[in-house]
Scaffold this active site. Structure first.
Site, PDB file in Angstrom:
ATOM      1  N   CYS A 162       0.847  -1.400  -0.069  1.00  0.00           N
ATOM      2  CA  CYS A 162      -0.153  -0.160  -0.004  1.00  0.00           C
ATOM      3  C   CYS A 162       0.735   1.268   0.076  1.00  0.00           C
ATOM      4  CB  CYS A 162      -0.937  -0.055   1.326  1.00  0.00           C
ATOM      5  SG  CYS A 162      -1.627  -1.541   1.584  1.00  0.00           S
ATOM      6  N   HIS A 294      -3.488   7.829   5.803  1.00  0.00           N
ATOM      7  CA  HIS A 294      -3.617   6.504   5.059  1.00  0.00           C
ATOM      8  C   HIS A 294      -5.106   5.956   5.156  1.00  0.00           C
ATOM      9  CE1 HIS A 294      -2.021   3.030   3.030  1.00  0.00           C
ATOM     10  NE2 HIS A 294      -2.464   2.316   4.119  1.00  0.00           N
ATOM     11  N   GLU A 305      -2.624   5.285  13.486  1.00  0.00           N
ATOM     12  CA  GLU A 305      -2.435   6.702  12.637  1.00  0.00           C
ATOM     13  C   GLU A 305      -2.544   7.614  13.500  1.00  0.00           C
ATOM     14  OE1 GLU A 305      -2.506   8.200   8.129  1.00  0.00           O
ATOM     15  OE2 GLU A 305      -3.872   6.839   8.837  1.00  0.00           O
ATOM     16  N   LYS A 326      -9.893   7.771   0.804  1.00  0.00           N
ATOM     17  CA  LYS A 326     -10.132   6.298   0.430  1.00  0.00           C
ATOM     18  C   LYS A 326     -11.727   5.948   0.699  1.00  0.00           C
ATOM     19  CE  LYS A 326      -5.810   3.852   1.307  1.00  0.00           C
ATOM     20  NZ  LYS A 326      -4.993   5.048   1.799  1.00  0.00           N
ATOM     21  N   HIS A 331      -9.526   1.960  -1.653  1.00  0.00           N
ATOM     22  CA  HIS A 331      -8.054   1.771  -1.486  1.00  0.00           C
ATOM     23  C   HIS A 331      -7.419   1.159  -2.921  1.00  0.00           C
ATOM     24  CE1 HIS A 331      -4.112   1.003   0.162  1.00  0.00           C
ATOM     25  NE2 HIS A 331      -4.795   0.367   1.416  1.00  0.00           N
ATOM     26  N   PHE A 390       1.070  -2.900   4.670  1.00  0.00           N
ATOM     27  CA  PHE A 390       1.460  -4.226   5.161  1.00  0.00           C
ATOM     28  C   PHE A 390       2.979  -4.446   4.986  1.00  0.00           C
ATOM     29  CE2 PHE A 390      -2.897  -6.511   4.247  1.00  0.00           C
ATOM     30  CZ  PHE A 390      -3.396  -5.943   5.299  1.00  0.00           C
TER      31      PHE A 390
END
Length: 402
Positions: A162, A294, A305, A326, A331, A390
């Site tokens: 990502c 994010h 976050e 998003k 995403h 990830f």
């Protein structure tokens, strides 16, 4: 000291087929996520996504080109064409060795993979198209952009899940800063919305069946999207000399690794990435007016976050605007940071902060100004964009109005 500016942008995603359409949709808080439409979608438990609608590849590319272009590459080329047109850049024989491409991508030509697995395993055929490998390789989009515009400088693909496109754009930024190029086309693309792609993500149990609601207490997971965004990064004096319109200046970049868990995010790793981007930009925390988060809509990401933002910005966190687009376009995995950079440029140039839509219920663990549901007019001169992937791979960019 060399400086890096953005002179062109292009995009295609669930919100629009151009960067202009995308930004208009962001200003309006439009929902691009809907019911998926492809073969065997009824067999999936997750049936929504930020799918590109109305994309007629045959009207844009020849049969010969389509034999080589997975949709992932098609999206990248469409976005690159818009960015190049806006920049007005002409690639001369002299410039070509000083111009390159760095793209982010995670899944490669996943539609090509999905189709050919069906051919071999389901239909029992023993032959596939001879161009399957050139279509599916992660570097295909970067290669085809370089060939289309005759860019002979540094060209490669970054694949860090990502964070891929943020890493790619950061590498493009540093390539120009170091004097190894004067122009770089950079961004990211992804086309994972196929049966096999969604089925694989279902196994992680992080997907929502109804909506992406970042920072809202009743959120229940992420929603995938697809598409691309590409930018022309250019050395400042080079851009000025040719009279190019400058959209924004890239002033900082940092990347960190959590070194802790393959799927669970780390507050500490995210905080170090944001702190590093501030140092890179020679900026104080209280100069930042907006962060494109994010913001995936999973409890683990959103809370870690927000905690990282609190750690880095202290009391100034209460004055920050932080939104997750998003919620509108989904995403895009390897392409997501590139599409989100459009919101950062819009904030700097137009004074419009894209909203976090679908926000319904405040979460005390996410007690920041998340610009809920409606765009906001605001005067900001320094913005940041976060990508936390990830594997614990983090990449943060900082942009300044110029």
């Amino acid at each position: 000291m060399r400086r890096v500016v953005i002179t062109g942008q292009g995009a295609i995603n669930a919100l629009g087929h151009t960067a202009t359409e995308t930004c208009t949709a962001m200003r309006e808080g439009r929902q691009g996520i809907g019911q998926l439409e492809f073969r065997d979608v009824s067999r999936l438990s997750i049936q929504i996504g930020g799918q590109v609608r109305g994309h007629d590849a045959s009207s844009l590319f020849s049969r010969q080109q389509l034999s080589l272009y997975d949709p992932n590459t098609q999206f990248a080329l469409i976005a690159a064409a818009e960015a190049m047109q806006q920049s007005g850049l002409q690639v001369s024989d002299e410039l070509a060795p000083r111009a390159g491409v760095i793209m982010g991508n995670s899944g490669g030509g996943l539609q090509t993979i999905d189709e050919n697995y069906r051919t071999v395993y389901e239909e029992g055929k023993n032959r596939v198209h001879p161009f399957v490998i050139p279509r599916l390789m992660n570097s295909a989009a970067a290669s085809h952009i370089s060939m289309t515009y005759g860019l002979k400088g540094p060209t490669f693909t970054v694949s860090t899940a990502c964070a891929s496109s943020n890493h790619a754009m950061g590498q493009a930024f540093e390539t120009i800063l170091l004097g190894n190029a004067d122009v770089m086309l950079t961004g990211g693309s992804e086309s994972m919305l196929v049966f096999g792609g969604i089925k694989a993500w279902e196994g992680l149990r992080v997907m929502s069946k109804d909506a992406c609601r970042p920072f809202s207490k009743n959120r229940n997971g992420m929603v995938q999207g697809e598409g691309a965004a590409v930018f022309v990064f250019e050395e400042y004096e080079h851009a000025r000399a040719r009279g190019a319109e400058i959209l924004a200046e890239v002033v900082g970049f940092a990347m960190t690794s959590d070194a802790s868990d393959i799927v669970m995010p780390s507050r500490e790793g995210a905080a170090r990435a944001m702190q590093g981007a501030l140092r890179s930009a020679s900026a104080n925390a209280d100069e930042v007016g907006y962060i494109n988060a994010h913001g995936t809509g999973t409890a683990a990401n959103d809370r870690s976050e927000c905690a990282a933002v609190r750690e880095v910005f202290g009391d100034h966190a209460d004055n920050l605007m932080i939104s997750a687009t998003k919620s509108m376009h989904g995403h895009l995995i390897g392409g997501t940071g590139a599409v989100e950079l459009l919101a950062c440029i819009m904030a700097l140039r137009e004074g419009v902060i894209a909203p976090t839509i679908g926000y319904e219920d405040p979460d005390p663990d996410c007690d920041l100004d998340v610009v809920p549901n409606e765009a906001r007019d605001a005067d900001v001169s320094l913005v940041m964009t976060n990508a936390f992937a990830f594997g614990g791979l983090n990449a943060v960019l900082a942009l300044r109005r110029i």
